[in-house]
Scaffold this motif. Structure first.
Motif, short mmCIF file in Angstrom:
data_model
loop_
_atom_site.label_atom_id
_atom_site.label_comp_id
_atom_site.label_asym_id
_atom_site.label_seq_id
_atom_site.Cartn_x
_atom_site.Cartn_y
_atom_site.Cartn_z
N ALA A 1 0.82 -1.22 0.00
CA ALA A 1 0.00 0.00 0.00
C ALA A 1 0.85 1.26 0.00
N ARG A 2 1.99 1.24 0.72
CA ARG A 2 2.84 2.43 0.78
C ARG A 2 3.62 2.64 -0.51
N LEU A 3 3.84 1.57 -1.25
CA LEU A 3 4.58 1.69 -2.51
C LEU A 3 3.80 2.49 -3.55
N VAL A 4 2.47 2.38 -3.51
CA VAL A 4 1.64 2.99 -4.56
C VAL A 4 1.03 4.32 -4.15
N LEU A 5 1.39 4.80 -2.95
CA LEU A 5 0.96 6.15 -2.56
C LEU A 5 1.69 7.20 -3.41
N PRO A 6 1.12 8.39 -3.61
CA PRO A 6 1.85 9.46 -4.31
C PRO A 6 3.19 9.76 -3.60
N LYS A 7 4.20 10.09 -4.37
CA LYS A 7 5.52 10.34 -3.79
C LYS A 7 5.49 11.47 -2.76
N GLU A 8 4.58 12.41 -2.93
CA GLU A 8 4.51 13.56 -2.02
C GLU A 8 3.90 13.18 -0.67
N ASP A 9 3.25 12.03 -0.60
CA ASP A 9 2.63 11.58 0.65
C ASP A 9 3.73 11.19 1.63
N GLU A 10 3.63 11.65 2.89
CA GLU A 10 4.67 11.38 3.87
C GLU A 10 4.75 9.89 4.22
N ASP A 11 3.70 9.12 3.91
CA ASP A 11 3.71 7.69 4.19
C ASP A 11 4.22 6.87 3.01
N HIS A 12 4.52 7.55 1.88
CA HIS A 12 5.04 6.82 0.72
C HIS A 12 6.39 6.22 1.04
N MET A 13 6.59 5.00 0.62
CA MET A 13 7.86 4.31 0.80
C MET A 13 8.28 3.69 -0.53
N PRO A 14 9.60 3.74 -0.80
CA PRO A 14 10.67 4.44 -0.07
C PRO A 14 10.46 5.96 -0.14
N PRO A 15 11.12 6.71 0.77
CA PRO A 15 11.02 8.17 0.70
C PRO A 15 11.37 8.68 -0.69
N LYS A 16 10.74 9.77 -1.09
CA LYS A 16 10.86 10.23 -2.48
C LYS A 16 12.28 10.56 -2.89
N GLU A 17 13.18 10.85 -1.92
CA GLU A 17 14.56 11.18 -2.28
C GLU A 17 15.41 9.92 -2.49
N LYS A 18 14.82 8.74 -2.17
CA LYS A 18 15.54 7.48 -2.34
C LYS A 18 15.18 6.84 -3.68
N ARG A 19 15.96 5.83 -4.07
CA ARG A 19 15.66 5.10 -5.29
C ARG A 19 14.28 4.45 -5.19
N GLN A 20 13.49 4.56 -6.27
CA GLN A 20 12.13 4.04 -6.29
C GLN A 20 12.08 2.70 -7.04
N PRO A 21 11.27 1.75 -6.56
CA PRO A 21 11.13 0.48 -7.28
C PRO A 21 10.53 0.69 -8.67
N LYS A 22 10.91 -0.16 -9.60
CA LYS A 22 10.32 -0.11 -10.94
C LYS A 22 8.88 -0.61 -10.89
N LYS A 23 8.09 -0.21 -11.87
CA LYS A 23 6.68 -0.63 -11.89
C LYS A 23 6.57 -2.15 -12.00
N GLU A 24 7.54 -2.79 -12.70
CA GLU A 24 7.51 -4.26 -12.81
C GLU A 24 7.78 -4.91 -11.45
N GLU A 25 8.63 -4.28 -10.63
CA GLU A 25 8.91 -4.81 -9.29
C GLU A 25 7.68 -4.69 -8.40
N ILE A 26 7.00 -3.56 -8.48
CA ILE A 26 5.77 -3.36 -7.69
C ILE A 26 4.71 -4.36 -8.12
N GLU A 27 4.62 -4.63 -9.42
CA GLU A 27 3.63 -5.58 -9.93
C GLU A 27 3.91 -7.00 -9.42
N LEU A 28 5.20 -7.35 -9.32
CA LEU A 28 5.55 -8.66 -8.79
C LEU A 28 5.15 -8.80 -7.33
#
Length: 458
Positions: free
Chosen positions: A225-252
């Motif tokens: 759930a936290r992976l698919v939150l908007p990057k600006e959301d404080e609960d988004h993970m990983p934090p927006k300044e960190k490397r973000q998972p690829k969409k294929e990784e999230i789909e897996l």
């Protein structure tokens, strides 16, 4: 009023930068302060006093943040000890300067020690927020090795193209994704949010807010759930300044959780489609053009070639190889090759189409060791000496459109070590019966299927 202490703790990131700047300013004044005219004796104690006050606020708010935000003692202990040591030493320097306002070498050494302590405190604080590898993450491997840094590189997910179905879904795919994107903050040493994602046990144990994985339930699984939150959301993970998972990784991850988040099932048993994992297959990337150690050709030599009418440019900024064309030099003849002979090793793309070159030019072309694409359209080629191009070991594509090339001539190239495709539109070969060759032959005469709209009269 119970919210006040946690709220004050969250001011730590705001307070912490003030003492760093102010105390650094105080130390700088000590080192640049001279005698009488350039003396800053009146400003230095004020800077130390203000810096100490804000350092104290930072220390208190930092301690409260540790208590209320779920950080483990192992995570914050070095930063917390160094922080309170900084407060004590900056206060001690303030009283020392008030007691004896003379600037001497002893005071400079003590101030330099405070500066080093500030840097160490900030470094360990940054590790808590961004992970141990925050500063070195972007460094190239060679530089890391030369600096003696032994941080283990987390590699992106890679799967074998053969027998990938036999890999365990969690150990073979999900854990590598977590290692690459999440464990810099969620590991045994730096358990941000009391969450350790380096093992299945840590994942199933959850964090300070409870479980992060609910088998078969995406909505209640914070891991997804936290992976698919908007990057600006404080609960988004990983934090927006960190490397973000690829969409294929999230789909897996999504597929794994929806399928029950089994720790034992293989990718095949979970019926994961190949389209979902194909992006992670290990493939050896073979460059199209040859890789070479040739040096750069001087700009003066290139300018002289351009003056003759040749179009010439590097295939890329990093490559010394050239793309050469006679598009603006239709009067090119065999003897004009002498202008290109000096850079023959650097030519990888050559277009002599619609010039006055003859079949004899093939004797010169056979020496081009890095030639990859050759265009000889609309030349009076007889084809008898076409076998000379066998010597071009890197040649992949030849254009022979609108020439006198026949299938018999093309047989001379059969078995070429690198040739992939030959274009022979509007040639005798295009009207002859096709034969099996070691390369793909395109002879034109393509017919597009008729569409229903083709018969509509408007």
């Amino acid at each position: 009023m119970e919210f006040l202490l946690p709220l004050f703790g969250r001011f730590h990131p705001l307070f912490v930068h003030l003492p760093i700047g102010i105390l650094f300013f105080a130390v700088l004044l000590i080192f640049i302060s001279g005698k009488e005219k350039n003396s800053f004796k009146g400003v230095i104690p004020i800077a130390f006093l203000v810096g100490t006050c804000f350092a104290l606020l930072s220390g208190i708010s930092g301690f409260l943040q540790y208590r209320y935000e779920g950080y483990s003692w192992e995570t914050v202990q070095i930063h917390l000890i160094l922080g309170w040591s900084t407060i004590a030493i900056s206060a001690w320097l303030y009283f020392q300067f008030r007691k004896q306002p003379e600037i001497d070498n002893r005071l400079r050494v003590q101030s330099a020690g405070l500066l080093l302590l500030l840097m160490a405190t900030g470094h360990f604080g940054g590790n808590i927020t961004h992970g141990d590898d925050y500063l070195i993450e972007v460094l190239p491997p060679g530089l890391k090795a030369s600096l003696g840094l032994e941080f283990e590189e987390s590699k992106p997910l890679q799967l074998p193209e053969d027998n990938w179905e036999e890999l365990a879904f969690y150990e073979g795919a999900i854990q590598p994704i977590l290692n690459h994107n999440c464990t810099s903050c969620h590991n045994p040493r730096n358990r941000k949010g009391e969450l350790d994602l380096t093992t299945a046990k840590g994942l199933l144990s959850g964090g300070e807010n409870g479980e992060v994985l609910v088998h078969g339930n995406l909505t209640n699984s914070a891991l997804f759930a936290r992976l698919v939150l908007p990057k600006e959301d404080e609960d988004h993970m990983p934090p927006k300044e960190k490397r973000q998972p690829k969409k294929e990784e999230i789909e897996l991850i999504k597929t794994w959780i929806e399928g029950g988040a089994s720790m034992e099932k293989t990718l095949g048993e979970a019926k994961v489609p190949s389209s979902l994992v194909s992006a992670f297959f290990e493939r050896e990337e073979i460059p199209f053009y040859p890789e070479t150690t040739l040096g750069k050709v001087s700009e003066d030599s290139i300018s002289k070639i351009r003056e003759r009418g040749f179009f010439i440019e590097n295939i890329s900024l990093a490559s010394p190889l050239f793309r050469v064309s006679c598009l603006n030099f239709p009067d090119f003849q065999d003897q004009d090759w002498s202008y290109l002979d000096r850079i023959s090793s650097h030519i990888t793309y050559l277009d002599l189409s619609e010039t006055k070159a003859s079949s004899k030019i093939l004797e010169s072309l056979q020496t081009l060791e890095n030639l990859t694409i050759l265009k000889l359209n609309s030349l009076p080629l007889s084809g008898e000496n076409l076998e000379l191009l066998i010597n071009n070991q890197n040649l992949k594509i030849i254009y022979l459109n609108s020439s006198n090339i026949s299938i018999e001539n093309l047989r001379l190239l059969d078995g070429h070590p690198s040739l992939e495709k030959v274009y022979a539109f509007k040639t005798p070969a295009s009207s002859q019966e096709k034969v099996k060759l070691s390369f793909e032959l395109e002879t034109g005469d393509f017919m597009l299927p008729k569409l229903a709209t083709d018969t509509i009269v408007y």
